[in-house]
Design a protein around this motif. Structure first.
Motif, mmCIF file in Angstrom:
data_model
loop_
_atom_site.group_PDB
_atom_site.id
_atom_site.type_symbol
_atom_site.label_atom_id
_atom_site.label_comp_id
_atom_site.label_asym_id
_atom_site.label_seq_id
_atom_site.Cartn_x
_atom_site.Cartn_y
_atom_site.Cartn_z
ATOM 1 N N ASP A 145 -2.582 3.670 6.764
ATOM 2 C CA ASP A 145 -3.904 3.360 6.230
ATOM 3 C C ASP A 145 -3.889 3.352 4.700
ATOM 4 O OD1 ASP A 145 -5.095 2.961 8.683
ATOM 5 O OD2 ASP A 145 -6.741 4.351 8.300
ATOM 6 N N TYR A 146 -3.158 4.278 4.097
ATOM 7 C CA TYR A 146 -3.063 4.279 2.639
ATOM 8 C C TYR A 146 -2.485 2.953 2.140
ATOM 9 C CZ TYR A 146 -1.560 5.243 -2.086
ATOM 10 O OH TYR A 146 -1.360 5.154 -3.443
ATOM 11 N N THR A 147 -1.411 2.490 2.759
ATOM 12 C CA THR A 147 -0.822 1.218 2.331
ATOM 13 C C THR A 147 -1.797 0.067 2.532
ATOM 14 O OG1 THR A 147 0.244 0.646 4.458
ATOM 15 C CG2 THR A 147 1.487 2.054 2.941
ATOM 16 N N GLU A 148 -2.557 0.117 3.608
ATOM 17 C CA GLU A 148 -3.543 -0.935 3.882
ATOM 18 C C GLU A 148 -4.552 -1.018 2.737
ATOM 19 O OE1 GLU A 148 -6.068 -3.328 6.875
ATOM 20 O OE2 GLU A 148 -3.969 -2.750 6.901
ATOM 21 N N PHE A 149 -5.095 0.120 2.332
ATOM 22 C CA PHE A 149 -6.095 0.122 1.266
ATOM 23 C C PHE A 149 -5.479 -0.332 -0.057
ATOM 24 C CE2 PHE A 149 -8.180 3.888 3.668
ATOM 25 C CZ PHE A 149 -8.682 3.016 4.619
ATOM 26 N N TRP A 150 -4.285 0.192 -0.371
ATOM 27 C CA TRP A 150 -3.659 -0.151 -1.651
ATOM 28 C C TRP A 150 -3.302 -1.636 -1.712
ATOM 29 C CZ3 TRP A 150 0.925 -2.166 -3.406
ATOM 30 C CH2 TRP A 150 1.181 -2.019 -4.772
ATOM 31 N N VAL A 151 -2.746 -2.171 -0.635
ATOM 32 C CA VAL A 151 -2.350 -3.578 -0.633
ATOM 33 C C VAL A 151 -3.567 -4.485 -0.765
ATOM 34 C CG1 VAL A 151 -1.412 -5.439 0.810
ATOM 35 C CG2 VAL A 151 -0.152 -3.296 0.558
ATOM 36 N N HIS A 152 -4.647 -4.171 -0.059
ATOM 37 C CA HIS A 152 -5.842 -5.006 -0.188
ATOM 38 C C HIS A 152 -6.407 -4.929 -1.609
ATOM 39 C CE1 HIS A 152 -5.959 -6.480 3.803
ATOM 40 N NE2 HIS A 152 -6.209 -5.327 4.381
ATOM 41 N N GLN A 153 -6.314 -3.767 -2.234
ATOM 42 C CA GLN A 153 -6.741 -3.690 -3.631
ATOM 43 C C GLN A 153 -5.889 -4.605 -4.503
ATOM 44 O OE1 GLN A 153 -7.311 -0.590 -7.390
ATOM 45 N NE2 GLN A 153 -7.092 0.254 -5.336
ATOM 46 N N GLN A 154 -4.583 -4.623 -4.264
ATOM 47 C CA GLN A 154 -3.716 -5.502 -5.044
ATOM 48 C C GLN A 154 -4.034 -6.973 -4.799
ATOM 49 O OE1 GLN A 154 -1.764 -4.329 -7.495
ATOM 50 N NE2 GLN A 154 -2.649 -2.362 -6.866
ATOM 51 N N ASP A 158 -4.923 -9.510 -7.675
ATOM 52 C CA ASP A 158 -4.242 -10.788 -7.851
ATOM 53 C C ASP A 158 -5.258 -11.930 -7.951
ATOM 54 O OD1 ASP A 158 -1.754 -9.602 -7.741
ATOM 55 O OD2 ASP A 158 -1.311 -10.231 -5.690
ATOM 56 N N ALA A 159 -6.275 -11.890 -7.108
ATOM 57 C CA ALA A 159 -7.256 -12.978 -7.056
ATOM 58 C C ALA A 159 -8.073 -13.083 -8.331
ATOM 59 C CB ALA A 159 -8.179 -12.788 -5.856
ATOM 60 N N VAL A 160 -8.358 -11.936 -8.952
ATOM 61 C CA VAL A 160 -9.220 -11.945 -10.143
ATOM 62 C C VAL A 160 -8.428 -11.748 -11.441
ATOM 63 C CG1 VAL A 160 -11.198 -11.137 -8.818
ATOM 64 C CG2 VAL A 160 -9.737 -9.453 -9.976
ATOM 65 N N GLY A 161 -7.106 -11.649 -11.333
ATOM 66 C CA GLY A 161 -6.274 -11.524 -12.518
ATOM 67 C C GLY A 161 -6.432 -10.209 -13.248
ATOM 68 N N ARG A 162 -6.554 -9.107 -12.483
ATOM 69 C CA ARG A 162 -6.720 -7.773 -13.080
ATOM 70 C C ARG A 162 -5.634 -6.832 -12.545
ATOM 71 N NH1 ARG A 162 -12.275 -6.661 -13.915
ATOM 72 N NH2 ARG A 162 -13.360 -8.572 -14.549
ATOM 73 N N PRO A 163 -4.466 -6.795 -13.153
ATOM 74 C CA PRO A 163 -3.444 -5.841 -12.700
ATOM 75 C C PRO A 163 -3.966 -4.419 -12.792
ATOM 76 C CG PRO A 163 -2.534 -7.414 -14.268
ATOM 77 C CD PRO A 163 -4.030 -7.576 -14.319
ATOM 78 N N GLY A 164 -3.378 -3.534 -11.996
ATOM 79 C CA GLY A 164 -3.780 -2.136 -12.051
ATOM 80 C C GLY A 164 -3.445 -1.401 -10.780
ATOM 81 N N ALA A 165 -3.868 -0.129 -10.712
ATOM 82 C CA ALA A 165 -3.528 0.757 -9.595
ATOM 83 C C ALA A 165 -2.021 0.716 -9.337
ATOM 84 C CB ALA A 165 -4.301 0.388 -8.335
ATOM 85 N N ASP A 166 -1.266 0.589 -10.419
ATOM 86 C CA ASP A 166 0.181 0.426 -10.319
ATOM 87 C C ASP A 166 0.940 1.615 -10.900
ATOM 88 O OD1 ASP A 166 -0.583 -0.040 -12.922
ATOM 89 O OD2 ASP A 166 0.351 -2.031 -13.080
ATOM 90 N N GLN A 167 0.259 2.756 -11.006
ATOM 91 C CA GLN A 167 0.941 3.956 -11.442
ATOM 92 C C GLN A 167 2.004 4.344 -10.412
ATOM 93 O OE1 GLN A 167 -2.334 3.396 -11.067
ATOM 94 N NE2 GLN A 167 -3.582 4.848 -12.221
ATOM 95 N N PRO A 168 3.142 4.869 -10.862
ATOM 96 C CA PRO A 168 4.204 5.227 -9.915
ATOM 97 C C PRO A 168 3.745 6.126 -8.784
ATOM 98 C CG PRO A 168 5.051 5.290 -12.146
ATOM 99 C CD PRO A 168 3.569 5.053 -12.271
ATOM 100 N N VAL A 171 2.187 3.794 -6.241
ATOM 101 C CA VAL A 171 3.037 2.742 -5.671
ATOM 102 C C VAL A 171 4.173 3.311 -4.829
ATOM 103 C CG1 VAL A 171 4.502 0.755 -6.204
ATOM 104 C CG2 VAL A 171 2.488 1.237 -7.613
ATOM 105 N N HIS A 172 4.818 4.375 -5.302
ATOM 106 C CA HIS A 172 5.982 4.905 -4.576
ATOM 107 C C HIS A 172 5.682 5.216 -3.110
ATOM 108 C CE1 HIS A 172 9.734 7.017 -3.783
ATOM 109 N NE2 HIS A 172 8.995 7.979 -3.243
ATOM 110 N N ARG A 244 5.478 -6.932 -1.173
ATOM 111 C CA ARG A 244 5.003 -8.265 -0.794
ATOM 112 C C ARG A 244 5.792 -8.810 0.397
ATOM 113 N NH1 ARG A 244 1.321 -10.126 -4.539
ATOM 114 N NH2 ARG A 244 1.392 -9.069 -6.567
ATOM 115 N N LEU A 245 7.083 -8.522 0.473
ATOM 116 C CA LEU A 245 7.849 -8.891 1.665
ATOM 117 C C LEU A 245 7.274 -8.214 2.896
ATOM 118 C CD1 LEU A 245 10.324 -9.902 3.324
ATOM 119 C CD2 LEU A 245 11.495 -7.809 2.583
ATOM 120 N N ALA A 246 7.036 -6.908 2.809
ATOM 121 C CA ALA A 246 6.577 -6.133 3.968
ATOM 122 C C ALA A 246 5.232 -6.607 4.480
ATOM 123 C CB ALA A 246 6.513 -4.654 3.606
ATOM 124 N N THR A 247 4.412 -7.176 3.598
ATOM 125 C CA THR A 247 3.079 -7.645 4.000
ATOM 126 C C THR A 247 3.002 -9.165 4.053
ATOM 127 O OG1 THR A 247 2.321 -7.551 1.693
ATOM 128 C CG2 THR A 247 1.986 -5.584 3.047
#
Length: 279
Positions: A145-154, A158-168, A171-172, A244-247
């Protein structure tokens, strides 16, 4: 230890991930909410509706024991999820962005409290099908579920051109969860006991993981030293390429083109077909 490797407790991260999401959503314009995403047929508003559905479905099912929508006759799990997700997203188009933001902010702490009641090593409430058939541990269900939420945020970013939530620290655990699909990805390739496949992700968000052949099946290695059977294949991928491969944000062919892979070609091909979504 199960075939999925050491326990991964992501529960402390949900609040931080959600704060990043809510700050992003509150900053979006009306035009941003209508931007198309990588999810076919879904714009930003639809992806947010889908995340809200995930919150509601988990609380209803795991807290309240409510079964929710039933399977149609002969409906597969991917078909069921596609149908029920689409039904909710369509209904959520009646909701304003402000309302959905408020619901996520309200329901998030309740979801956090729910996670806190789980015994991480108990059987999962919802098995993680992409990690293999049979029972999954609760910690893997929660991490999924954590990966689901994080990936959808990414995907929204991506859609709005706002990088972020990419702290190690955010992401790790996503990468660590996704590589737990390696034993399932390698299941058709038999190798002698102790043979290992190494996945290396460089950088502060990355790490090194081993899947090891063990009496006719594959398992994730723990924190032990180099596997006794030797490493038959090593695959090095950037963090962005792995998730991105995994999803399937990129194709298997594109992931292979970007990766640095050495060793047993059959093992490399199986490992780089890794999938961590229901499809």
């Amino acid at each position: 230890m199960t075939i999925f490797g050491p326990v991964l407790d992501v529960r402390p991260l949900f609040r931080q991930e959600r704060q990043e999401l809510l700050a992003l959503l509150r900053s979006l314009s009306a035009a941003d909410w209508a931007r198309e995403t990588v999810c076919p047929g879904w714009d930003v508003h639809d992806v947010v509706g889908h995340v809200l559905n995930d919150y509601l479905r988990r609380i209803s099912g795991s807290r309240d024991g409510f079964a929710g929508a039933t399977f149609a006759n002969d409906e597969t799990l991917p078909g069921y999820l596609a149908r029920t997700n689409d039904e909710f997203v369509r209904a959520a188009r009646q909701c304003s962005p402000e309302l959905m933001i408020g619901l996520l902010a309200h329901l998030g702490p309740e979801l956090d409290r729910l996670w806190g009641t789980f015994d991480l090593t108990a059987p999962a409430a919802l098995d993680v099908s992409w990690a293999g058939p049979g029972p999954s541990p609760a910690w893997l269900d929660i991490a999924r579920d954590y990966t689901e939420f994080w990936v959808h945020q990414q995907q929204i970013r991506d859609a709005v051109g706002r990088p972020g939530a990419d702290q190690p620290e955010l992401v790790h655990p996503v990468l660590d969860t996704f590589v737990r699909a390696l034993p399932h990805a390698l299941r058709e390739v038999a190798r002698p006991h102790g043979t290992a496949v190494r996945v290396v992700v460089p950088g502060p968000s990355g790490g090194t993981w081993h899947a090891v052949s063990d009496d006719g099946r594959w398992r994730m290695a723990g924190d032990e030293a180099e596997p006794v059977g030797g490493t038959a294949a090593t695959i090095t991928m950037r963090p962005d390429d792995l998730w991105r491969l995994a999803t399937r944000g990129i194709t298997v062919a594109e992931a292979r083109r970007r990766a640095d892979a050495q060793g047993d070609h059959a093992l490399i091909d199986a490992a780089t077909a890794l999938l961590a979504i229901v499809a």
